[in-house]
Write a protein that holds these residues in place. Structure first.
Motif, short mmCIF file in Angstrom:
data_model
loop_
_atom_site.label_atom_id
_atom_site.label_comp_id
_atom_site.label_asym_id
_atom_site.label_seq_id
_atom_site.Cartn_x
_atom_site.Cartn_y
_atom_site.Cartn_z
N SER A 1 0.85 -1.19 0.00
CA SER A 1 0.00 0.00 0.00
C SER A 1 0.88 1.24 0.00
O SER A 1 1.85 1.33 0.76
CB SER A 1 -0.89 -0.02 1.25
N LEU A 2 0.57 2.19 -0.88
CA LEU A 2 1.32 3.45 -0.96
C LEU A 2 0.32 4.60 -1.00
O LEU A 2 -0.02 5.10 -2.08
CB LEU A 2 2.21 3.48 -2.20
N GLY A 3 -0.20 5.00 0.15
CA GLY A 3 -1.18 6.08 0.19
C GLY A 3 -2.44 5.69 -0.55
O GLY A 3 -3.08 4.68 -0.24
N ALA A 4 -2.78 6.49 -1.56
CA ALA A 4 -3.99 6.20 -2.33
C ALA A 4 -3.75 5.16 -3.41
O ALA A 4 -4.63 4.88 -4.22
CB ALA A 4 -4.50 7.50 -2.96
N GLN A 5 -2.53 4.62 -3.44
CA GLN A 5 -2.18 3.66 -4.50
C GLN A 5 -1.92 2.28 -3.91
O GLN A 5 -1.62 2.13 -2.73
CB GLN A 5 -0.91 4.09 -5.26
N LEU A 6 -2.02 1.30 -4.79
CA LEU A 6 -1.49 -0.04 -4.52
C LEU A 6 -0.37 -0.28 -5.52
O LEU A 6 -0.50 0.10 -6.69
CB LEU A 6 -2.56 -1.12 -4.70
N ALA A 7 0.71 -0.87 -5.07
CA ALA A 7 1.80 -1.21 -6.00
C ALA A 7 1.98 -2.72 -5.99
O ALA A 7 2.09 -3.34 -4.93
CB ALA A 7 3.09 -0.52 -5.58
N VAL A 8 1.98 -3.30 -7.18
CA VAL A 8 2.19 -4.74 -7.32
C VAL A 8 3.48 -4.96 -8.09
O VAL A 8 3.62 -4.53 -9.24
CB VAL A 8 1.01 -5.41 -8.08
N VAL B 1 9.87 -3.70 -1.07
CA VAL B 1 9.46 -3.27 0.27
C VAL B 1 9.13 -1.78 0.18
O VAL B 1 9.65 -1.09 -0.70
CB VAL B 1 10.58 -3.57 1.30
N SER B 2 8.28 -1.30 1.08
CA SER B 2 7.84 0.10 0.96
C SER B 2 7.92 0.84 2.29
O SER B 2 7.93 0.22 3.36
CB SER B 2 6.41 0.16 0.43
N ARG B 3 8.03 2.16 2.20
CA ARG B 3 7.83 3.06 3.33
C ARG B 3 6.62 3.92 2.97
O ARG B 3 6.74 4.93 2.27
CB ARG B 3 9.05 3.97 3.51
N GLU B 4 5.45 3.50 3.42
CA GLU B 4 4.21 4.14 2.98
C GLU B 4 4.15 5.60 3.38
O GLU B 4 3.62 6.43 2.63
CB GLU B 4 3.01 3.38 3.53
N ASP B 5 4.70 5.95 4.55
CA ASP B 5 4.58 7.32 5.04
C ASP B 5 5.29 8.33 4.14
O ASP B 5 4.90 9.50 4.08
CB ASP B 5 5.11 7.42 6.48
N ILE B 6 6.33 7.89 3.44
CA ILE B 6 7.04 8.83 2.56
C ILE B 6 6.98 8.41 1.09
O ILE B 6 7.68 8.96 0.24
CB ILE B 6 8.52 9.01 3.00
N GLY B 7 6.16 7.41 0.79
CA GLY B 7 5.93 7.03 -0.60
C GLY B 7 7.12 6.39 -1.29
O GLY B 7 7.28 6.50 -2.51
N LEU B 8 7.97 5.68 -0.53
CA LEU B 8 9.13 5.03 -1.13
C LEU B 8 8.82 3.56 -1.42
O LEU B 8 8.23 2.85 -0.59
CB LEU B 8 10.33 5.09 -0.19
N LEU B 9 9.24 3.12 -2.58
CA LEU B 9 9.14 1.70 -2.93
C LEU B 9 10.53 1.25 -3.38
O LEU B 9 11.11 1.82 -4.31
CB LEU B 9 8.13 1.51 -4.07
N VAL B 10 11.08 0.26 -2.71
CA VAL B 10 12.42 -0.23 -3.01
C VAL B 10 12.29 -1.62 -3.62
O VAL B 10 11.62 -2.50 -3.07
CB VAL B 10 13.29 -0.28 -1.74
N THR B 11 12.95 -1.83 -4.76
CA THR B 11 12.89 -3.12 -5.43
C THR B 11 14.31 -3.62 -5.69
O THR B 11 15.24 -2.84 -5.90
CB THR B 11 12.16 -3.04 -6.78
N VAL B 12 14.48 -4.93 -5.67
CA VAL B 12 15.74 -5.55 -6.10
C VAL B 12 15.41 -6.65 -7.09
O VAL B 12 14.30 -7.20 -7.12
CB VAL B 12 16.55 -6.13 -4.92
N GLY B 13 16.42 -6.96 -7.92
CA GLY B 13 16.18 -7.97 -8.95
C GLY B 13 17.40 -8.83 -9.20
O GLY B 13 18.49 -8.59 -8.64
#
Lengths: 312, 380
Positions: A206-213, A245-257
């Motif tokens: 969950s990222l505020g008003a968004q969902l990230a998949v 992984v996310s930090r919802e309060d500041i809208g950060l989404l971190v991804t690794v691959g």
């Protein structure tokens, strides 16, 4: 290459194979085909100490949940779900599998999230169902009603709670995204389905008003949490996207691959506009887990016993 | 762990078996074993590996075997021919097989594992020739691969890859070929590249597409650290799984561990296979008693084609094929497999090896208690 600490063994190739607690523990899974050799890997970021955690049998996911009485470590597996204290020194709850598998399938639990409004821990299953567990008091967990999807679907691959939608959101191995209305004392209701959103979802946040998949082939899908309308698709990695992984309060989404890269995406909490906050090669490894800490993120990789640290 | 986790064994056995045949072929040639005997070894091993009832059992859903059980399966396969390997050679052969497969597994996407499997099958068909119907046996396996994995979902394929990765995760034997190419590091771990070829249909990393009402309305490219290092898909499937030990046929860059594009496996497997030849009465008798049981797999391997003429390779890799590392390294053994061991200084030893015909097969090792699969293997 990033700075690194030493774990007691190597992380297995699993999605999201690193979890962090609010007080500075990180944990990862080392599975093994040999009985007695699968285990959790624990590391305390503050002291730099690593240790073996409890034995595990074909663990499928690991996550710290921040309950009202502190963080707990939730490990799902082909045995069911074990809930440990933060440092994994004590088992405080066990949710077994509800039934046996047929000859051509394996039963297991997968992923967990926490619903603060009801203080429920919710666990996904290979049947596509979800299991709420009441966690109203420390160490007093009560298994609630297994909740069935509204239509046939595949295994749960991940779960999160969306405050905006006031619902649990699950993603499934067939690419379905499902919303579940929370209930205090009855089974959750699967109220909405976005079918075939993606190919092989790895994580939903969950990222505020968004969902990230985050999808295995390398993309991130940003949806409006209320309408489930697709707002953006980000091609995040050149190879398999293995953890997010996310930090919802500041809208950060971190991804690794598996392309060896860690990306930090900034997602505008209301409009869903995406920008790139940080991007780096962590190590020439198949990265398979990422967890946030105060100054950045920690990362684990397959074929390595290193815990890499990236500041951003 | 969905159905994919129960379909690991065919991929494991076919790919590791393919590596075994490549290595045997290279070593038999390097040690100047007469071509007729070398060809018979390869033909016998491939025919045993693709014996129809064995393949049928292999493709039944089952959990992945332990490393030890898998090793014993390959012990039986390697000795299903007129060749005999000592324990040391067999151990190093198995290590090479594992490391070759591990590199392939780490280098490809979940769906490309099936392309790697098909590459092994195609190469085996060429190596073994068509003696005694071997080609049609391999073709039947190609059909089974298409049926089992052609429609398998990406998440299942990913689960299968994760299980296979667990199988090989603790294997870090150093191989000179991989060390020289830079794909393996001095600690035995493989180095993964930050560049390569994208999957079919994938956009450059960093590309963001915005949508409104289901329609793309805007696109921009954010600058990720390696975004420009990824090339668009070329339409060619990965070359991993082909024979890296054959210098003449070696792919242009066997270390190109970057994935190439995906093609549906169903389109890569050629025309439908002809029906496999019926098993001989002896084979039928050997297998009938255990039909339908999981441990049939091993008993079928044991039902190889007996031969009174055997030869023994005292040291498959030659006397100096295993060398210690230099100063500053961990000192672990490095397996050298580059075809250079057939030098004149070894001729005497090799001559004696070639002369060692008519050596009876050693008795199989005792089965591990409680391992029904291997018990049956010994009884077959």
């Amino acid at each position: 290459m990033a700075a690194a600490s030493q774990l007691t063994s190597g992380a297995s190739l699993l999605h999201n194979n690193l979890a962090s607690s609010s007080t500075g523990y990180v944990a990862s899974i080392h599975n093994s085909l040999n009985a007695g050799q699968g285990k959790l890997l624990l590391h305390a970021l503050a002291s730099g100490q690593s240790k073996d955690g409890p034995e595990v049998v074909q663990a499928t996911s690991i996550r710290y949940l921040e309950t009202l009485h502190g963080p707990v470590l939730v490990v799902t597996s082909t045995n069911g779900t074990q809930v440990y204290t933060e440092d994994a020194s004590a088992l405080i709850f066990f949710l077994p599998l509800s039934d046996q598998a047929g000859p051509d399938s394996i039963r297991y639990h997968q992923a967990a999230c926490f619903v603060p409004t009801t203080q429920h821990m919710v666990i996904g299953t290979s049947k596509g169902t979800i299991w709420p567990v009441s966690a109203v008091a420390a160490g007093q967990y009560v298994q609630l009603h297994e909740s069935a999807p509204s239509s046939p679907t595949a295994e749960v691959s991940d779960l999160c709670f969306s405050p905006i939608a006031d619902a649990v959101v699950s993603v499934h191995n067939n690419g379905d995204l499902r919303l579940w209305q929370v209930s205090e004392d009855a089974p959750y209701t699967n109220s909405d389905v976005v079918a075939n959103l993606c190919q092989a979802p790895v994580r939903v946040v969950s990222l505020g008003a968004q969902l990230a998949v985050a999808d295995g082939p390398g993309s991130i899908f940003i949806l409006d949490a209320t309408t489930r309308e697709l707002k953006a698709e980000v091609t995040a990695h050149g190879r398999w996207l293995s953890a997010a992984v996310s930090r919802e309060d500041i809208g950060l989404l971190v991804t690794v691959g598996e392309d060896t890269v860690l990306n930090v995406w900034q997602v505008d909490p209301s409009e869903g506009i995406v920008s790139l906050h940080h991007s780096t090669v962590v190590a020439d490894k198949l990265l398979c887990g990422v967890a946030l800490h105060g100054s950045g993120a920690s990362v684990v990789a397959y074929d390595s016993d290193q815990l890499y640290h990236v500041n951003f | 762990m969905a159905a994919g986790a129960l379909m690991t064994m065919p991929v494991l056995i076919v790919n590791m078996g393919g590596e075994m045949v490549y290595i045997l072929a290279q070593r038999l040639q390097a040690q100047q074993i007469p071509s007729s005997k070398g060809q018979k070894v390869l033909c016998d091993v491939v025919r045993t590996m693709y014996y129809p009832r064995f393949i049928e059992e292999l493709f039944k859903p089952q959990e992945i075997y332990s490393l030890q059980s898998t090793r014993q399966i390959f012990d039986r396969l390697a000795h299903s021919s007129i060749m005999r390997l000592n324990e040391s050679s067999m151990g190093k052969l198995f290590d090479l097989m594992i490391m070759g497969f591990k590199l392939q597994l780490m280098s490809v996407s979940p769906r490309e594992i099936i392309d790697v499997t098909n590459n092994h099958l195609e190469e085996l068909r060429r190596l073994a020739g068509d003696g005694e119907g071997v080609s049609s046996l391999v073709e039947e396996c190609v059909t089974q691969v298409r049926q089992a994995y052609g429609q398998m979902g990406l998440a299942d394929l990913c689960n299968m890859r994760h299980c296979l990765a667990t199988f090989v995760q603790d294997c870090k034997v150093k191989v000179s070929l991989f060390l020289h190419e830079g794909t393996q590091k001095s600690d035995g771990a493989f180095a993964m590249p930050s560049f390569g070829t994208l999957q079919e249909g994938a956009l450059q990393p960093g590309t963001v597409r915005y949508f409104s009402g289901g329609q793309e309305v805007r696109r921009e490219v954010l600058s990720t650290v390696t975004g420009n290092s990824w090339l668009p898909a070329t339409g060619q499937r990965t070359t991993l799984g082909s024979n890296i030990y054959d210098k003449e046929r070696r792919p242009p860059s066997s270390s190109a561990s970057a994935p190439s594009e995906v093609q549906a496996s169903a389109t890569n497997t050629g025309p439908p296979a002809p029906p496999a030849p019926p098993p001989s009465p002896i084979e039928v008798a050997k297998t009938a008693a255990a039909v339908g049981e999981l441990n049939m797999l091993a008993s079928l391997i044991g039902g190889g084609h007996a031969s009174t003429e055997t030869f023994k390779l005292e040291n498959l890799f030659g006397h100096d094929m295993f060398t210690k590392e230099g100063p500053g390294t961990s000192g672990a053994q490095v397996i050298q497999i580059d075809g250079a061991a057939a030098g004149g200084e070894h001729r005497g030893a090799l001559d004696s090896i070639r002369d060692e015909l008519e050596v009876p097969a050693p008795p199989p090792p005792p089965p591990e208690e409680g391992d029904d699969l291997l018990d049956l293997m010994d009884n077959a």
